[in-house]
Design a protein around this motif. Structure first.
Motif, PDB file in Angstrom:
ATOM      1  N   GLN A  14       0.574  -1.186  -0.114  1.00  0.00           N
ATOM      2  CA  GLN A  14       0.135  -0.044  -0.129  1.00  0.00           C
ATOM      3  C   GLN A  14       0.770   1.280   0.139  1.00  0.00           C
ATOM      4  O   GLN A  14       0.535   2.207  -0.706  1.00  0.00           O
ATOM      5  N   ASP A  15       1.984   1.310   0.920  1.00  0.00           N
ATOM      6  CA  ASP A  15       2.792   2.457   0.879  1.00  0.00           C
ATOM      7  C   ASP A  15       3.374   2.667  -0.410  1.00  0.00           C
ATOM      8  O   ASP A  15       3.574   3.751  -1.091  1.00  0.00           O
ATOM      9  N   THR A  16       3.852   1.572  -1.215  1.00  0.00           N
ATOM     10  CA  THR A  16       4.465   1.848  -2.453  1.00  0.00           C
ATOM     11  C   THR A  16       3.583   2.393  -3.490  1.00  0.00           C
ATOM     12  O   THR A  16       3.914   3.420  -4.101  1.00  0.00           O
ATOM     13  N   HIS A  17       2.408   1.975  -3.601  1.00  0.00           N
ATOM     14  CA  HIS A  17       1.344   2.454  -4.354  1.00  0.00           C
ATOM     15  C   HIS A  17       1.110   3.949  -4.105  1.00  0.00           C
ATOM     16  O   HIS A  17       1.042   4.703  -5.306  1.00  0.00           O
ATOM     17  N   LYS A  18       0.959   4.369  -2.775  1.00  0.00           N
ATOM     18  CA  LYS A  18       0.807   5.664  -2.608  1.00  0.00           C
ATOM     19  C   LYS A  18       1.950   6.424  -3.067  1.00  0.00           C
ATOM     20  O   LYS A  18       1.719   7.574  -3.591  1.00  0.00           O
ATOM     21  N   TRP A  19       3.178   5.932  -2.712  1.00  0.00           N
ATOM     22  CA  TRP A  19       4.418   6.918  -3.054  1.00  0.00           C
ATOM     23  C   TRP A  19       4.496   6.926  -4.702  1.00  0.00           C
ATOM     24  O   TRP A  19       4.834   8.081  -5.128  1.00  0.00           O
ATOM     25  N   VAL A  20       4.399   5.803  -5.407  1.00  0.00           N
ATOM     26  CA  VAL A  20       4.287   6.015  -6.958  1.00  0.00           C
ATOM     27  C   VAL A  20       3.203   7.187  -7.546  1.00  0.00           C
ATOM     28  O   VAL A  20       3.510   7.857  -8.181  1.00  0.00           O
ATOM     29  N   GLN A  21       2.062   6.894  -6.788  1.00  0.00           N
ATOM     30  CA  GLN A  21       1.007   7.986  -7.280  1.00  0.00           C
ATOM     31  C   GLN A  21       1.433   9.488  -7.052  1.00  0.00           C
ATOM     32  O   GLN A  21       1.384  10.439  -7.519  1.00  0.00           O
ATOM     33  N   GLU A  22       1.849   9.589  -5.620  1.00  0.00           N
ATOM     34  CA  GLU A  22       2.206  11.087  -5.267  1.00  0.00           C
ATOM     35  C   GLU A  22       3.605  11.581  -5.981  1.00  0.00           C
ATOM     36  O   GLU A  22       3.443  12.665  -6.331  1.00  0.00           O
ATOM     37  N   ASN A  23       4.611  10.647  -6.382  1.00  0.00           N
ATOM     38  CA  ASN A  23       5.763  11.100  -7.024  1.00  0.00           C
ATOM     39  C   ASN A  23       5.809  11.156  -8.469  1.00  0.00           C
ATOM     40  O   ASN A  23       6.501  11.989  -9.161  1.00  0.00           O
ATOM     41  N   TYR A  24       4.959  10.400  -9.008  1.00  0.00           N
ATOM     42  CA  TYR A  24       5.079  10.353 -10.509  1.00  0.00           C
ATOM     43  C   TYR A  24       3.423  10.381 -11.264  1.00  0.00           C
ATOM     44  O   TYR A  24       3.399  10.207 -12.504  1.00  0.00           O
ATOM     45  N   PHE A  66       0.211  -6.657  -5.424  1.00  0.00           N
ATOM     46  CA  PHE A  66       0.329  -5.346  -5.646  1.00  0.00           C
ATOM     47  C   PHE A  66      -0.940  -4.842  -6.435  1.00  0.00           C
ATOM     48  O   PHE A  66      -1.557  -3.865  -6.037  1.00  0.00           O
ATOM     49  N   VAL A  67      -1.330  -5.646  -7.287  1.00  0.00           N
ATOM     50  CA  VAL A  67      -2.578  -5.250  -7.934  1.00  0.00           C
ATOM     51  C   VAL A  67      -3.673  -5.008  -7.166  1.00  0.00           C
ATOM     52  O   VAL A  67      -4.609  -4.207  -7.045  1.00  0.00           O
ATOM     53  N   LEU A  68      -3.899  -6.069  -5.990  1.00  0.00           N
ATOM     54  CA  LEU A  68      -4.901  -6.089  -5.158  1.00  0.00           C
ATOM     55  C   LEU A  68      -4.784  -5.046  -4.379  1.00  0.00           C
ATOM     56  O   LEU A  68      -5.907  -4.351  -3.897  1.00  0.00           O
ATOM     57  N   CYS A  69      -3.643  -4.670  -3.923  1.00  0.00           N
ATOM     58  CA  CYS A  69      -3.341  -3.239  -3.096  1.00  0.00           C
ATOM     59  C   CYS A  69      -3.876  -2.322  -3.841  1.00  0.00           C
ATOM     60  O   CYS A  69      -4.377  -1.164  -3.367  1.00  0.00           O
ATOM     61  N   ASN A  70      -3.693  -2.141  -5.060  1.00  0.00           N
ATOM     62  CA  ASN A  70      -4.037  -0.769  -6.063  1.00  0.00           C
ATOM     63  C   ASN A  70      -5.544  -0.723  -5.887  1.00  0.00           C
ATOM     64  O   ASN A  70      -6.069   0.178  -5.812  1.00  0.00           O
TER      65      ASN A  70
END
Length: 122
Positions: A14-24, A66-70
């Motif tokens: 979940q943290d990785t997904h949020k970081w990717v969205q926030e930064n890119y 990862f997809v389920l987290c998204n």
């Protein structure tokens, strides 16, 4: 593998997904895209299961997670809470089946029938 620390993996996803969205500004916008990617990852896992390569299988399971987290993030669902709820429901259904089975062995069809009955009782 320490299954008792599995919540750490979910949080990391979940943290990785949020970081990717926030930064890119990258991520899924449509549910259909998430579901399509999920199906693709399931298909890839299916292929890897036939190889028996545990590292490749683990990689595909990670991709599915990862997809389920998204998907969970898109709908504001805490994946860990959802998994805990599902696990509790499965435990209740298994307890119901054990209660009905007793000590006798039942065929797979009877167990499947009891599973459906337990699921409908929830």
């Amino acid at each position: 593998m320490d299954l008792n620390n599995s919540g750490t993996a979910i949080k990391a996803c979940q943290d990785t997904h949020k970081w990717v969205q926030e930064n890119y500004n990258f991520g899924y916008t449509e549910t259909a895209d998430i579901l399509s990617d999920l199906q693709d990852e399931i298909n890839e896992l299916h292929t890897e299961l036939h190889t028996g390569d545990k590292d490749r299988i683990a990689s595909e399971i990670g991709d599915i997670a990862f997809v389920l987290c998204n998907l969970a993030n898109k709908y504001g669902v805490c994946l860990e809470t959802a998994l805990e709820k599902s696990t509790a429901e499965y435990q209740q259904r298994l307890a119901y089946i054990r209660e009905k089975i007793g000590h006798e062995n039942m065929c797979r069809e009877k167990i499947t029938e009891l599973w459906a009955d337990a699921k409908n009782r929830a």
